[in-house]
Design a protein around this motif. Structure first.
Motif, PDB file in Angstrom:
ATOM      1  N   ARG A  49       0.855  -1.185   0.000  1.00  0.00           N
ATOM      2  CA  ARG A  49       0.000   0.000   0.000  1.00  0.00           C
ATOM      3  C   ARG A  49       0.890   1.234   0.000  1.00  0.00           C
ATOM      4  O   ARG A  49       2.024   1.171   0.467  1.00  0.00           O
ATOM      5  CB  ARG A  49      -0.867   0.057   1.269  1.00  0.00           C
ATOM      6  N   PRO A  50       0.399   2.371  -0.469  1.00  0.00           N
ATOM      7  CA  PRO A  50       1.168   3.612  -0.334  1.00  0.00           C
ATOM      8  C   PRO A  50       1.202   4.034   1.138  1.00  0.00           C
ATOM      9  O   PRO A  50       0.300   3.695   1.921  1.00  0.00           O
ATOM     10  CB  PRO A  50       0.402   4.624  -1.180  1.00  0.00           C
ATOM     11  N   GLU A 102       0.544   6.771   2.421  1.00  0.00           N
ATOM     12  CA  GLU A 102      -0.638   7.570   2.746  1.00  0.00           C
ATOM     13  C   GLU A 102      -1.846   6.713   3.093  1.00  0.00           C
ATOM     14  O   GLU A 102      -2.787   7.190   3.718  1.00  0.00           O
ATOM     15  CB  GLU A 102      -0.997   8.508   1.593  1.00  0.00           C
TER      16      GLU A 102
END
Length: 66
Positions: free
Chosen positions: A54-55, A57
């Motif tokens: 996942r990023p 963020e």
């Protein structure tokens, strides 16, 4: 800083120890990050994001005024 680390870990059915082993920190560090008592370094945040594919963020976000 808020984080979704506990949720991401639960979705993968990982224990804190399994996540800690995967990113090279102690279980206590993972616990402190999840509880909002410790802000991870950039390196640790990137390792956690990579672990969940996942990023950054998606796991961490700043609150208003931070």
């Amino acid at each position: 800083m808020k984080n979704n680390l506990r949720i991401a870990r639960a979705k993968r059915r990982m224990t804190q120890q399994q996540l800690a082993d995967a990113v090279g920190v102690s279980r206590q560090t993972i616990n402190a990050v999840e509880a909002g008592k410790f802000v991870p370094s950039t390196l640790l945040a990137l390792k956690l994001a990579r672990c969940f594919d996942r990023p950054v963020e998606a796991l961490f976000r700043l609150e208003e005024g931070e």
